[in-house]
Design a protein around this motif. Structure first.
Motif, short mmCIF file in Angstrom:
data_model
loop_
_atom_site.label_atom_id
_atom_site.label_comp_id
_atom_site.label_asym_id
_atom_site.label_seq_id
_atom_site.Cartn_x
_atom_site.Cartn_y
_atom_site.Cartn_z
N HIS A 121 59.70 1.95 33.85
CA HIS A 121 59.21 0.90 34.75
C HIS A 121 60.01 0.92 36.04
O HIS A 121 61.19 1.28 36.05
CB HIS A 121 59.35 -0.48 34.10
CG HIS A 121 58.54 -0.61 32.86
ND1 HIS A 121 59.04 -1.17 31.72
CD2 HIS A 121 57.28 -0.23 32.57
CE1 HIS A 121 58.13 -1.15 30.78
NE2 HIS A 121 57.04 -0.58 31.27
N ASN A 122 59.39 0.49 37.12
CA ASN A 122 60.07 0.53 38.42
C ASN A 122 61.28 -0.41 38.47
O ASN A 122 62.16 -0.23 39.30
CB ASN A 122 59.10 0.23 39.56
CG ASN A 122 58.54 -1.17 39.50
OD1 ASN A 122 58.69 -1.87 38.50
ND2 ASN A 122 57.87 -1.58 40.56
N THR A 176 55.51 7.35 41.64
CA THR A 176 55.13 5.97 41.36
C THR A 176 53.65 5.97 41.04
O THR A 176 52.87 6.72 41.62
CB THR A 176 55.40 5.06 42.57
OG1 THR A 176 54.71 5.57 43.70
CG2 THR A 176 56.88 4.97 42.86
N GLU A 217 50.01 3.84 40.60
CA GLU A 217 49.32 2.68 41.15
C GLU A 217 49.02 1.64 40.08
O GLU A 217 49.06 0.45 40.34
CB GLU A 217 48.00 3.12 41.80
CG GLU A 217 48.19 4.00 43.01
CD GLU A 217 48.82 3.27 44.17
OE1 GLU A 217 48.49 2.09 44.36
OE2 GLU A 217 49.64 3.87 44.87
N HIS A 259 50.01 -3.23 34.69
CA HIS A 259 50.91 -3.41 35.83
C HIS A 259 50.30 -2.69 37.02
O HIS A 259 49.85 -1.55 36.91
CB HIS A 259 52.29 -2.83 35.53
CG HIS A 259 52.99 -3.55 34.44
ND1 HIS A 259 53.70 -4.72 34.65
CD2 HIS A 259 53.08 -3.30 33.12
CE1 HIS A 259 54.20 -5.14 33.52
NE2 HIS A 259 53.84 -4.29 32.56
N SER A 305 50.97 -1.69 41.02
CA SER A 305 52.03 -1.59 42.04
C SER A 305 51.70 -2.36 43.30
O SER A 305 52.59 -2.68 44.07
CB SER A 305 52.30 -0.12 42.37
OG SER A 305 51.18 0.45 43.01
N PHE A 360 53.73 -6.50 39.97
CA PHE A 360 54.49 -5.38 40.52
C PHE A 360 55.67 -5.02 39.63
O PHE A 360 55.94 -3.86 39.38
CB PHE A 360 54.96 -5.71 41.94
CG PHE A 360 55.91 -4.67 42.48
CD1 PHE A 360 55.44 -3.44 42.87
CD2 PHE A 360 57.27 -4.93 42.57
CE1 PHE A 360 56.30 -2.47 43.36
CE2 PHE A 360 58.13 -3.96 43.05
CZ PHE A 360 57.64 -2.74 43.45
N ALA A 406 55.89 -2.02 37.03
CA ALA A 406 54.90 -0.99 37.38
C ALA A 406 55.41 0.36 36.88
O ALA A 406 56.61 0.64 36.89
CB ALA A 406 54.67 -0.96 38.89
N VAL A 412 56.46 4.20 36.46
CA VAL A 412 57.06 5.28 37.24
C VAL A 412 57.17 6.48 36.30
O VAL A 412 57.58 6.34 35.15
CB VAL A 412 58.47 4.89 37.75
CG1 VAL A 412 59.15 6.07 38.43
CG2 VAL A 412 58.38 3.72 38.71
#
Length: 119
Positions: free
Chosen positions: A14-15, A44, A46, A56, A58, A64, A67, A69
């Motif tokens: 996850h981001n 990343t 979308e 999730h 982005s 967000f 999101a 990755v």
């Protein structure tokens, strides 16, 4: 240098995952680089969902966080397995995929007028 028997390691995180005081994806790339592996790239995504089934996005201000990755690392299988051992304390449960690659080298065809010394 990319080994002939190349393998691709793909990690889904996850981001907002963090390790060593920074984004997890950054820590993974730095670890791979420090180990001298052939290459690593972060993408990343979308949109996506995982085992929690929550989507999730982005671009959404509401979803967000978390999101997806994707981290891809390329090298030989034994070197990627060594990386996974090193990452064991950083990465929690999640999806880790290993795929065998068939590297293809693309060489630019040089016309006679482009060769060194041509007029």
């Amino acid at each position: 240098m990319l080994p002939v028997d190349a393998t691709l390691l793909r990690l889904y995180v996850h981001n907002d995952d963090r390790a060593l005081g920074r984004p997890l994806y950054e820590a993974v790339v730095e670890k791979a680089r420090g180990m001298g592996l052939a290459g690593a790239t972060v993408f990343t995504a979308e949109l996506g969902f995982g085992s929690d089934r929550q989507v999730h996005d982005s671009l959404s201000e509401y979803t967000f966080l978390g999101a997806p990755v994707v981290i891809e690392v390329v090298d030989s299988l034994d070197r990627l397995e060594s990386l996974l051992v090193e990452l064991a304390g950083m990465i929690g449960p999640g999806v880790k995929l290993l795929s065998t690659l068939s590297p293809v080298r693309v060489v630019r065809d040089v016309s006679p007028s482009e060769q060194p010394g041509a007029l």
